[in-house]
Design a protein around this motif. Sequence first.
Motif, PDB file in Angstrom:
ATOM      1  N   ASP A  14       0.740  -1.225   0.059  1.00 51.46           N
ATOM      2  CA  ASP A  14      -0.067  -0.040  -0.085  1.00 51.46           C
ATOM      3  C   ASP A  14       0.898   1.137   0.100  1.00 51.46           C
ATOM      4  O   ASP A  14       2.028   1.229   0.687  1.00 51.46           O
ATOM      5  N   GLU A  15       0.190   2.290  -0.789  1.00 50.09           N
ATOM      6  CA  GLU A  15       1.271   3.521  -0.736  1.00 50.09           C
ATOM      7  C   GLU A  15       1.831   4.126   0.824  1.00 50.09           C
ATOM      8  O   GLU A  15       2.485   4.717   0.685  1.00 50.09           O
ATOM      9  N   ALA A  16       0.702   3.810   1.709  1.00 48.34           N
ATOM     10  CA  ALA A  16       0.760   4.135   2.868  1.00 48.34           C
ATOM     11  C   ALA A  16       2.222   3.640   3.725  1.00 48.34           C
ATOM     12  O   ALA A  16       2.739   4.431   4.392  1.00 48.34           O
ATOM     13  N   PHE A  17       2.231   2.250   3.403  1.00 49.38           N
ATOM     14  CA  PHE A  17       3.480   1.886   3.842  1.00 49.38           C
ATOM     15  C   PHE A  17       4.822   2.584   3.153  1.00 49.38           C
ATOM     16  O   PHE A  17       5.845   2.895   3.687  1.00 49.38           O
ATOM     17  N   ASP A  19       4.886   5.454   1.900  1.00 51.25           N
ATOM     18  CA  ASP A  19       5.129   6.762   2.398  1.00 51.25           C
ATOM     19  C   ASP A  19       5.979   6.848   3.967  1.00 51.25           C
ATOM     20  O   ASP A  19       6.774   7.587   4.116  1.00 51.25           O
ATOM     21  N   LEU A  20       5.291   5.840   4.763  1.00 47.39           N
ATOM     22  CA  LEU A  20       6.029   5.702   6.019  1.00 47.39           C
ATOM     23  C   LEU A  20       7.441   5.273   5.792  1.00 47.39           C
ATOM     24  O   LEU A  20       8.136   5.927   6.867  1.00 47.39           O
ATOM     25  N   GLN A  22       9.531   5.843   3.468  1.00 44.96           N
ATOM     26  CA  GLN A  22      10.160   7.079   3.247  1.00 44.96           C
ATOM     27  C   GLN A  22      10.470   7.926   4.075  1.00 44.96           C
ATOM     28  O   GLN A  22      11.587   8.353   4.280  1.00 44.96           O
ATOM     29  N   ARG A  23       9.554   8.317   5.038  1.00 49.20           N
ATOM     30  CA  ARG A  23       9.461   9.252   6.157  1.00 49.20           C
ATOM     31  C   ARG A  23      10.628   8.728   7.214  1.00 49.20           C
ATOM     32  O   ARG A  23      11.596   9.409   7.635  1.00 49.20           O
ATOM     33  N   SER A 110       2.440  -3.739  15.016  1.00 49.38           N
ATOM     34  CA  SER A 110       2.120  -3.518  13.754  1.00 49.38           C
ATOM     35  C   SER A 110       2.789  -3.754  12.250  1.00 49.38           C
ATOM     36  O   SER A 110       4.184  -3.736  12.655  1.00 49.38           O
ATOM     37  N   GLU A 112       3.365  -1.777  10.171  1.00 47.40           N
ATOM     38  CA  GLU A 112       3.955  -0.587   9.837  1.00 47.40           C
ATOM     39  C   GLU A 112       5.164  -0.413  10.714  1.00 47.40           C
ATOM     40  O   GLU A 112       6.244   0.015  10.155  1.00 47.40           O
ATOM     41  N   SER A 116       8.941  -0.591   8.885  1.00 43.34           N
ATOM     42  CA  SER A 116       9.823   0.604   9.451  1.00 43.34           C
ATOM     43  C   SER A 116      11.230  -0.138  10.086  1.00 43.34           C
ATOM     44  O   SER A 116      12.262   0.450   9.812  1.00 43.34           O
TER      45      SER A 116
END
Length: 156
Positions: A14-17, A19-20, A22-23, A110, A112, A116
């Motif tokens: 998912d794009e949310a992963f 993005d996370l 990346q940050r 999670s 996420e 990370s």
Amino acid sequence: MLKIDFHDETNSIDEAFVDLIQRVLAFAAEKEGVIGDTEISVTFVNNTQIQELNRNYRQKDKPTDVLSFPMEEPGEEELDIHDEELPRMLGDIVISVDKAEEQAGEYNHSLEREFSFLALHSLLHLLGYDHMEEKEEKEMFQRQEDILHEFGLERS
């Protein structure tokens, strides 16, 4: 500035992963003092793909969670990570989506946080950290926890 080139071989991320990650990686690079134009790639694969890489490059015929492929090895001829003279390619990070999902369940946190953690772990390897000896392992794992905690991703 850290530039990250993402590749999803599983067509499941998912794009949310993205993005996370990346940050988190940009945050970690800043904390580690990486300056100038620096690039890495992050590739998401399945267990079969990472097992093949692990077998071919580490002679370990089993799936693993993450692999790091540095483009630069520390040495007299190499540029320092704090040297901003050239755009630099630090290396490649390969994450097994299957293993990340499995470990998130095992560690009861999670997906996420697991993605990370794996991405950060691999970035630290690209920056020269290692965990072959107990002292190095303590330092590296403490650095990972400090960065994730400061970013706001604590263990559940």
